[in-house]
Write a protein that holds these residues in place. Structure first.
Motif, PDB file in Angstrom:
ATOM      1  N   TYR A   8       0.867  -1.185   0.000  1.00 52.01           N
ATOM      2  CA  TYR A   8       0.000   0.000   0.000  1.00 52.01           C
ATOM      3  C   TYR A   8       0.899   1.229   0.000  1.00 52.01           C
ATOM      4  CZ  TYR A   8      -3.804  -3.020   1.858  1.00 52.01           C
ATOM      5  OH  TYR A   8      -4.743  -3.992   2.069  1.00 52.01           O
ATOM      6  N   PRO A   9       0.429   2.338  -0.593  1.00 49.35           N
ATOM      7  CA  PRO A   9       1.195   3.577  -0.470  1.00 49.35           C
ATOM      8  C   PRO A   9       1.252   4.015   0.993  1.00 49.35           C
ATOM      9  CG  PRO A   9      -0.877   3.946  -1.667  1.00 49.35           C
ATOM     10  CD  PRO A   9      -0.821   2.494  -1.339  1.00 49.35           C
ATOM     11  N   LEU A  61       4.113   0.315   2.067  1.00 55.29           N
ATOM     12  CA  LEU A  61       4.016  -0.603   3.193  1.00 55.29           C
ATOM     13  C   LEU A  61       3.718  -1.994   2.630  1.00 55.29           C
ATOM     14  CD1 LEU A  61       2.056   0.047   6.427  1.00 55.29           C
ATOM     15  CD2 LEU A  61       1.597  -2.038   5.150  1.00 55.29           C
ATOM     16  N   ALA A 111       2.065  -5.215   2.911  1.00 49.70           N
ATOM     17  CA  ALA A 111       1.026  -5.863   3.719  1.00 49.70           C
ATOM     18  C   ALA A 111       1.080  -7.376   3.575  1.00 49.70           C
ATOM     19  CB  ALA A 111      -0.350  -5.337   3.320  1.00 49.70           C
ATOM     20  N   PRO A 118      -1.785 -11.366  14.677  1.00 47.09           N
ATOM     21  CA  PRO A 118      -2.171 -10.159  15.407  1.00 47.09           C
ATOM     22  C   PRO A 118      -2.803  -9.113  14.501  1.00 47.09           C
ATOM     23  CG  PRO A 118       0.235 -10.341  15.237  1.00 47.09           C
ATOM     24  CD  PRO A 118      -0.346 -11.596  14.667  1.00 47.09           C
ATOM     25  N   SER A 119      -3.431  -8.139  15.132  1.00 45.89           N
ATOM     26  CA  SER A 119      -4.028  -7.033  14.397  1.00 45.89           C
ATOM     27  C   SER A 119      -2.959  -6.328  13.564  1.00 45.89           C
ATOM     28  CB  SER A 119      -4.645  -6.083  15.431  1.00 45.89           C
ATOM     29  OG  SER A 119      -5.122  -4.953  14.786  1.00 45.89           O
ATOM     30  N   GLY A 120      -3.294  -6.015  12.320  1.00 42.28           N
ATOM     31  CA  GLY A 120      -2.354  -5.321  11.446  1.00 42.28           C
ATOM     32  C   GLY A 120      -1.359  -6.222  10.746  1.00 42.28           C
ATOM     33  N   SER A 121      -1.493  -7.551  10.910  1.00 45.14           N
ATOM     34  CA  SER A 121      -0.502  -8.462  10.321  1.00 45.14           C
ATOM     35  C   SER A 121      -0.757  -8.743   8.843  1.00 45.14           C
ATOM     36  CB  SER A 121      -0.473  -9.779  11.107  1.00 45.14           C
ATOM     37  OG  SER A 121      -1.754 -10.368  11.137  1.00 45.14           O
ATOM     38  N   GLY A 122      -1.966  -8.449   8.349  1.00 51.56           N
ATOM     39  CA  GLY A 122      -2.236  -8.650   6.919  1.00 51.56           C
ATOM     40  C   GLY A 122      -3.389  -9.602   6.623  1.00 51.56           C
ATOM     41  N   LYS A 123      -4.150 -10.013   7.653  1.00 51.23           N
ATOM     42  CA  LYS A 123      -5.204 -11.015   7.459  1.00 51.23           C
ATOM     43  C   LYS A 123      -6.304 -10.517   6.512  1.00 51.23           C
ATOM     44  CE  LYS A 123      -6.243 -11.231  11.870  1.00 51.23           C
ATOM     45  NZ  LYS A 123      -5.371 -10.118  12.334  1.00 51.23           N
ATOM     46  N   SER A 124      -6.802  -9.310   6.760  1.00 53.91           N
ATOM     47  CA  SER A 124      -7.881  -8.798   5.904  1.00 53.91           C
ATOM     48  C   SER A 124      -7.374  -8.504   4.494  1.00 53.91           C
ATOM     49  CB  SER A 124      -8.509  -7.540   6.516  1.00 53.91           C
ATOM     50  OG  SER A 124      -9.161  -7.868   7.720  1.00 53.91           O
ATOM     51  N   SER A 125      -6.118  -8.076   4.393  1.00 48.77           N
ATOM     52  CA  SER A 125      -5.528  -7.856   3.064  1.00 48.77           C
ATOM     53  C   SER A 125      -5.487  -9.168   2.286  1.00 48.77           C
ATOM     54  CB  SER A 125      -4.114  -7.289   3.203  1.00 48.77           C
ATOM     55  OG  SER A 125      -4.150  -6.035   3.850  1.00 48.77           O
TER      56      SER A 125
HETATM   57  P1  ADP Z   1      -5.304  -7.356   9.845  1.00 51.40           P
HETATM   58  O1  ADP Z   1      -6.575  -7.724   9.134  1.00 51.40           O
HETATM   59  O2  ADP Z   1      -4.454  -8.547  10.164  1.00 51.40           O
HETATM   60  O3  ADP Z   1      -5.556  -6.538  11.059  1.00 51.40           O
HETATM   61  P2  ADP Z   1      -4.764  -5.658   7.522  1.00 51.40           P
HETATM   62  O4  ADP Z   1      -4.668  -6.557   6.352  1.00 51.40           O
HETATM   63  O5  ADP Z   1      -6.030  -4.906   7.702  1.00 51.40           O
HETATM   64  O6  ADP Z   1      -4.400  -6.473   8.847  1.00 51.40           O
HETATM   65  O7  ADP Z   1      -3.574  -4.604   7.469  1.00 51.40           O
HETATM   66  C1  ADP Z   1      -2.224  -4.988   7.211  1.00 51.40           C
HETATM   67  C2  ADP Z   1      -1.370  -3.726   7.158  1.00 51.40           C
HETATM   68  O8  ADP Z   1      -1.721  -2.951   6.012  1.00 51.40           O
HETATM   69  C3  ADP Z   1      -1.541  -2.809   8.359  1.00 51.40           C
HETATM   70  O9  ADP Z   1      -0.289  -2.222   8.633  1.00 51.40           O
HETATM   71  C4  ADP Z   1      -2.548  -1.779   7.869  1.00 51.40           C
HETATM   72  O10 ADP Z   1      -2.375  -0.565   8.555  1.00 51.40           O
HETATM   73  C5  ADP Z   1      -2.186  -1.660   6.403  1.00 51.40           C
HETATM   74  N1  ADP Z   1      -3.339  -1.338   5.551  1.00 51.40           N
HETATM   75  C6  ADP Z   1      -4.485  -2.045   5.450  1.00 51.40           C
HETATM   76  N2  ADP Z   1      -5.324  -1.508   4.538  1.00 51.40           N
HETATM   77  C7  ADP Z   1      -4.671  -0.410   4.035  1.00 51.40           C
HETATM   78  C8  ADP Z   1      -5.006   0.577   3.041  1.00 51.40           C
HETATM   79  N3  ADP Z   1      -6.163   0.524   2.368  1.00 51.40           N
HETATM   80  N4  ADP Z   1      -4.089   1.544   2.796  1.00 51.40           N
HETATM   81  C9  ADP Z   1      -2.900   1.574   3.449  1.00 51.40           C
HETATM   82  N5  ADP Z   1      -2.530   0.687   4.392  1.00 51.40           N
HETATM   83  C10 ADP Z   1      -3.397  -0.305   4.681  1.00 51.40           C
END
Ligand code: ADP
Ligand code: MG
Length: 232
Positions: free
Chosen positions: A12-13, A19, A21, A40-47
């Motif tokens: 991601y920008p 960054l 992800a 953990p939160s922020g690890s990339g699961k939703s991505s």
């Molecule tokens: P999780 O679901 O495990 O909490 P995410 O996949 O939501 O993690 O996020 C992984 C990383 O990417 C985090 O550092 C988050 O801040 C970053 N991130 C997620 N979505 C975006 C986005 N749309 N733009 C920039 N950074 C993002």
């Protein structure tokens, strides 16, 4: 039909930099199997789920759904693929407030192009069948505000299965539920994965949920690694 992610990198920008992800993530989920992804939160699961759902194209790597490499598909073909082959269940059910439980499911079939008169009758029947599969046979006529949180999440799951998806992607479905209702939703996901032969990915931050999984993978700082399933 299976889900295959191979060497997927997603950035991601982030100010002047990027960054990372997801960092060369590979994951294969066969039909009828449930893979849990923890981390953990922020690890990339939703991505990871967003890439598997073809909502975000990765920078590098392949996403193959039921043998189709999604890199070769344009926007219209991806939309069709999402509506016909991928079911998603996100944290909040996002049900339409004015529709009954049965109508939530019927709209989904309609969006996938199942609109002829004969198809509509089949759609109604399938909605009824799925609502009873998730334990809501008596609730088909209720609107979201007339259902409990657990019941709404069951409607959400039934809706995700409406178009017989090959792939079912589930992001922390129990976060709004108490432990008992959460456990029931997870047991249901396991049963439906087998019955409907979906390749299911369940994202959860709660290690107590892992006993429904065939395989567990852990994501940390965008890197995925297998974890052995701890069975009692
Ligand atoms: P999780 O679901 O495990 O909490 P995410 O996949 O939501 O993690 O996020 C992984 C990383 O990417 C985090 O550092 C988050 O801040 C970053 N991130 C997620 N979505 C975006 C986005 N749309 N733009 C920039 N950074 C993002
Ligand atoms: Mg998340």
């Amino acid at each position: 039909m299976s889900l295959e992610l191979t060497d997927v990198t997603l950035t991601y920008p982030d100010g002047d930099a990027r960054l990372t992800a997801l960092d060369e993530v590979s994951l294969t989920v066969p039909a009828g199997r449930l893979t849990a992804v923890i981390g953990p939160s922020g690890s990339g699961k939703s991505s990871l789920l967003a890439v598997a759902a073809t909502l975000i194209r990765p920078d590098r790597g392949r996403v193959v759904i039921g043998g189709t490499d999604t890199a070769g598909l344009g926007r219209a073909a991806l939309t069709t693929l999402r509506r016909t082959a991928i079911g998603t269940v996100f944290q909040q059910p996002n049900l339409l407030p004015s529709l009954t439980a049965a109508e939530q499911l019927q709209v989904t079939a309609h969006l996938a192009g199942r609109t002829s008169r004969a198809t509509r009758a089949r759609t109604r029947e399938r909605a009824r069948e799925l609502l009873s599969a998730v334990g809501l046979e008596g609730q088909a006529h209720r609107r979201p505000h007339q259902l409990s949180g657990g019941q709404r999440q069951r409607v959400n799951i039934a809706r995700a299965l409406m178009n017989e998806p090959a792939v079912l992607l589930v992001d922390e479905p129990t976060s709004a539920l108490d432990h008992e209702r959460g456990a029931a939703v997870l047991a249901l996901l396991r049963t439906l994965t087998r019955q409907r032969a979906t390749a299911t990915v369940l994202v959860t931050h709660d290690p107590a949920h892992l006993d429904v999984a065939d395989t567990v993978a852990e994501v940390r700082d965008g890197r995925l690694r297998p974890r052995s399933v701890a069975r009692p």
